[in-house]
Write a protein that holds these residues in place. Structure first.
Motif, PDB file in Angstrom:
ATOM      1  N   GLY A  53       0.830  -1.193   0.000  1.00  0.00           N
ATOM      2  CA  GLY A  53       0.000   0.000   0.000  1.00  0.00           C
ATOM      3  C   GLY A  53       0.866   1.244   0.000  1.00  0.00           C
ATOM      4  O   GLY A  53       2.040   1.205  -0.342  1.00  0.00           O
ATOM      5  N   GLY A  54       0.296   2.348   0.408  1.00  0.00           N
ATOM      6  CA  GLY A  54       1.021   3.611   0.387  1.00  0.00           C
ATOM      7  C   GLY A  54       1.962   3.801   1.557  1.00  0.00           C
ATOM      8  O   GLY A  54       2.820   4.658   1.529  1.00  0.00           O
ATOM      9  N   ASN A  55       1.823   2.978   2.602  1.00  0.00           N
ATOM     10  CA  ASN A  55       2.581   3.252   3.819  1.00  0.00           C
ATOM     11  C   ASN A  55       3.680   2.246   4.132  1.00  0.00           C
ATOM     12  O   ASN A  55       4.489   2.504   5.006  1.00  0.00           O
ATOM     13  N   GLY A  56       3.714   1.089   3.482  1.00  0.00           N
ATOM     14  CA  GLY A  56       4.688   0.096   3.892  1.00  0.00           C
ATOM     15  C   GLY A  56       5.276  -0.693   2.744  1.00  0.00           C
ATOM     16  O   GLY A  56       4.740  -0.730   1.642  1.00  0.00           O
ATOM     17  N   ARG A  57       6.415  -1.344   3.040  1.00  0.00           N
ATOM     18  CA  ARG A  57       7.103  -2.195   2.068  1.00  0.00           C
ATOM     19  C   ARG A  57       7.738  -3.356   2.809  1.00  0.00           C
ATOM     20  O   ARG A  57       8.150  -3.222   3.956  1.00  0.00           O
ATOM     21  N   LEU A  58       7.838  -4.472   2.125  1.00  0.00           N
ATOM     22  CA  LEU A  58       8.650  -5.595   2.568  1.00  0.00           C
ATOM     23  C   LEU A  58       9.888  -5.634   1.688  1.00  0.00           C
ATOM     24  O   LEU A  58       9.788  -5.553   0.472  1.00  0.00           O
ATOM     25  N   LEU A  59      11.056  -5.770   2.300  1.00  0.00           N
ATOM     26  CA  LEU A  59      12.310  -5.767   1.574  1.00  0.00           C
ATOM     27  C   LEU A  59      13.115  -7.008   1.930  1.00  0.00           C
ATOM     28  O   LEU A  59      13.230  -7.351   3.106  1.00  0.00           O
ATOM     29  N   VAL A  60      13.663  -7.674   0.938  1.00  0.00           N
ATOM     30  CA  VAL A  60      14.627  -8.745   1.151  1.00  0.00           C
ATOM     31  C   VAL A  60      15.989  -8.153   0.820  1.00  0.00           C
ATOM     32  O   VAL A  60      16.227  -7.712  -0.295  1.00  0.00           O
ATOM     33  N   VAL A  61      16.878  -8.139   1.826  1.00  0.00           N
ATOM     34  CA  VAL A  61      18.165  -7.466   1.711  1.00  0.00           C
ATOM     35  C   VAL A  61      19.270  -8.461   2.022  1.00  0.00           C
ATOM     36  O   VAL A  61      19.190  -9.207   2.995  1.00  0.00           O
ATOM     37  N   GLU A  62      20.314  -8.462   1.190  1.00  0.00           N
ATOM     38  CA  GLU A  62      21.505  -9.259   1.462  1.00  0.00           C
ATOM     39  C   GLU A  62      22.580  -8.342   2.024  1.00  0.00           C
ATOM     40  O   GLU A  62      22.868  -7.290   1.468  1.00  0.00           O
ATOM     41  N   PHE A  63      23.152  -8.768   3.147  1.00  0.00           N
ATOM     42  CA  PHE A  63      24.224  -8.013   3.789  1.00  0.00           C
ATOM     43  C   PHE A  63      25.316  -9.002   4.167  1.00  0.00           C
ATOM     44  O   PHE A  63      25.162  -9.771   5.112  1.00  0.00           O
ATOM     45  N   GLY A  64      26.384  -9.007   3.398  1.00  0.00           N
ATOM     46  CA  GLY A  64      27.438  -9.994   3.616  1.00  0.00           C
ATOM     47  C   GLY A  64      26.906 -11.390   3.325  1.00  0.00           C
ATOM     48  O   GLY A  64      26.402 -11.680   2.250  1.00  0.00           O
ATOM     49  N   GLN A  65      26.982 -12.282   4.321  1.00  0.00           N
ATOM     50  CA  GLN A  65      26.471 -13.645   4.195  1.00  0.00           C
ATOM     51  C   GLN A  65      25.025 -13.756   4.667  1.00  0.00           C
ATOM     52  O   GLN A  65      24.423 -14.821   4.574  1.00  0.00           O
ATOM     53  N   ASP A  66      24.460 -12.697   5.214  1.00  0.00           N
ATOM     54  CA  ASP A  66      23.120 -12.728   5.801  1.00  0.00           C
ATOM     55  C   ASP A  66      22.068 -12.235   4.823  1.00  0.00           C
ATOM     56  O   ASP A  66      22.323 -11.371   3.994  1.00  0.00           O
ATOM     57  N   THR A  67      20.875 -12.789   4.944  1.00  0.00           N
ATOM     58  CA  THR A  67      19.709 -12.322   4.206  1.00  0.00           C
ATOM     59  C   THR A  67      18.675 -11.867   5.225  1.00  0.00           C
ATOM     60  O   THR A  67      18.345 -12.608   6.150  1.00  0.00           O
ATOM     61  N   LEU A  68      18.171 -10.659   5.079  1.00  0.00           N
ATOM     62  CA  LEU A  68      17.236 -10.072   6.029  1.00  0.00           C
ATOM     63  C   LEU A  68      15.902  -9.781   5.353  1.00  0.00           C
ATOM     64  O   LEU A  68      15.869  -9.334   4.208  1.00  0.00           O
ATOM     65  N   LEU A  69      14.817 -10.027   6.077  1.00  0.00           N
ATOM     66  CA  LEU A  69      13.492  -9.589   5.649  1.00  0.00           C
ATOM     67  C   LEU A  69      13.145  -8.386   6.501  1.00  0.00           C
ATOM     68  O   LEU A  69      13.042  -8.484   7.725  1.00  0.00           O
ATOM     69  N   LEU A  70      13.011  -7.233   5.861  1.00  0.00           N
ATOM     70  CA  LEU A  70      12.756  -5.983   6.565  1.00  0.00           C
ATOM     71  C   LEU A  70      11.357  -5.478   6.260  1.00  0.00           C
ATOM     72  O   LEU A  70      10.871  -5.604   5.140  1.00  0.00           O
ATOM     73  N   GLY A  71      10.736  -4.888   7.249  1.00  0.00           N
ATOM     74  CA  GLY A  71       9.478  -4.188   7.078  1.00  0.00           C
ATOM     75  C   GLY A  71       9.744  -2.705   7.217  1.00  0.00           C
ATOM     76  O   GLY A  71      10.281  -2.268   8.235  1.00  0.00           O
ATOM     77  N   ALA A  72       9.411  -1.940   6.205  1.00  0.00           N
ATOM     78  CA  ALA A  72       9.660  -0.499   6.231  1.00  0.00           C
ATOM     79  C   ALA A  72       8.327   0.234   6.136  1.00  0.00           C
ATOM     80  O   ALA A  72       7.487  -0.081   5.301  1.00  0.00           O
ATOM     81  N   SER A  73       8.140   1.195   7.030  1.00  0.00           N
ATOM     82  CA  SER A  73       6.939   2.021   7.011  1.00  0.00           C
ATOM     83  C   SER A  73       7.329   3.444   7.380  1.00  0.00           C
ATOM     84  O   SER A  73       8.506   3.743   7.586  1.00  0.00           O
ATOM     85  N   ARG A  74       6.356   4.309   7.490  1.00  0.00           N
ATOM     86  CA  ARG A  74       6.655   5.694   7.845  1.00  0.00           C
ATOM     87  C   ARG A  74       7.196   5.799   9.263  1.00  0.00           C
ATOM     88  O   ARG A  74       7.926   6.723   9.589  1.00  0.00           O
ATOM     89  N   SER A  75       6.832   4.855  10.125  1.00  0.00           N
ATOM     90  CA  SER A  75       7.277   4.928  11.514  1.00  0.00           C
ATOM     91  C   SER A  75       8.661   4.339  11.731  1.00  0.00           C
ATOM     92  O   SER A  75       9.258   4.539  12.774  1.00  0.00           O
ATOM     93  N   GLY A  76       9.195   3.580  10.760  1.00  0.00           N
ATOM     94  CA  GLY A  76      10.543   3.041  10.927  1.00  0.00           C
ATOM     95  C   GLY A  76      10.759   1.767  10.132  1.00  0.00           C
ATOM     96  O   GLY A  76       9.930   1.357   9.320  1.00  0.00           O
ATOM     97  N   ILE A  77      11.899   1.119  10.417  1.00  0.00           N
ATOM     98  CA  ILE A  77      12.289  -0.118   9.747  1.00  0.00           C
ATOM     99  C   ILE A  77      12.464  -1.191  10.809  1.00  0.00           C
ATOM    100  O   ILE A  77      13.105  -0.957  11.836  1.00  0.00           O
ATOM    101  N   SER A  78      11.907  -2.395  10.562  1.00  0.00           N
ATOM    102  CA  SER A  78      12.007  -3.502  11.506  1.00  0.00           C
ATOM    103  C   SER A  78      12.539  -4.726  10.801  1.00  0.00           C
ATOM    104  O   SER A  78      12.202  -4.999   9.653  1.00  0.00           O
ATOM    105  N   ILE A  79      13.370  -5.506  11.516  1.00  0.00           N
ATOM    106  CA  ILE A  79      13.833  -6.789  10.999  1.00  0.00           C
ATOM    107  C   ILE A  79      12.771  -7.825  11.343  1.00  0.00           C
ATOM    108  O   ILE A  79      12.478  -8.066  12.515  1.00  0.00           O
ATOM    109  N   LEU A  80      12.179  -8.436  10.319  1.00  0.00           N
ATOM    110  CA  LEU A  80      11.132  -9.423  10.529  1.00  0.00           C
ATOM    111  C   LEU A  80      11.686 -10.838  10.597  1.00  0.00           C
ATOM    112  O   LEU A  80      11.187 -11.666  11.348  1.00  0.00           O
ATOM    113  N   ALA A  81      12.703 -11.130   9.802  1.00  0.00           N
ATOM    114  CA  ALA A  81      13.337 -12.446   9.801  1.00  0.00           C
ATOM    115  C   ALA A  81      14.753 -12.290   9.262  1.00  0.00           C
ATOM    116  O   ALA A  81      15.059 -11.337   8.549  1.00  0.00           O
ATOM    117  N   SER A  82      15.610 -13.252   9.608  1.00  0.00           N
ATOM    118  CA  SER A  82      16.987 -13.201   9.098  1.00  0.00           C
ATOM    119  C   SER A  82      17.539 -14.611   9.016  1.00  0.00           C
ATOM    120  O   SER A  82      17.114 -15.512   9.720  1.00  0.00           O
TER     121      SER A  82
END
Length: 90
Positions: A53-82
């Motif tokens: 929607g207009g307020n949020g996104r799910l992001l799959v991000v690779e950082f080094g050897q790790d893969t992170l599932l991030l939730g991004a919204s207007r209030s901030g960014i949260s790690i949902l899984a890694s």
């Protein structure tokens, strides 16, 4: 006199249009904050992004050897899984 005016206009308009297009192209190429090298050389890589929607996104991000599932919204960014592949001993 009016033919001279239209003659100058036909010469000046493409020149102004070319200058406008060239300045926009140059601005796009030299924007600060954008990488000038290939994205594979970066430490963080966005693999996939899904809009929620207009307020949020799910992001799959690779950082080094790790893969992170991030939730991004207007209030901030949260790690949902890694996946911590870099911390496991072989």
């Amino acid at each position: 006199m009016i033919l001279e005016y239209f003659g100058r206009l036909l010469l000046i308009l493409p020149l102004i249009g070319g200058m406008a297009w060239g300045s926009l192209w140059l601005w796009k190429k030299l924007q600060i904050g954008l990488p000038m090298t290939a994205q594979s050389a970066r430490a963080v890589r966005v693999v996939d992004a899904v809009s929620l929607g207009g307020n949020g996104r799910l992001l799959v991000v690779e950082f080094g050897q790790d893969t992170l599932l991030l939730g991004a919204s207007r209030s901030g960014i949260s790690i949902l899984a890694s996946t911590d592949q870099g911390t496991h001993d072989a």
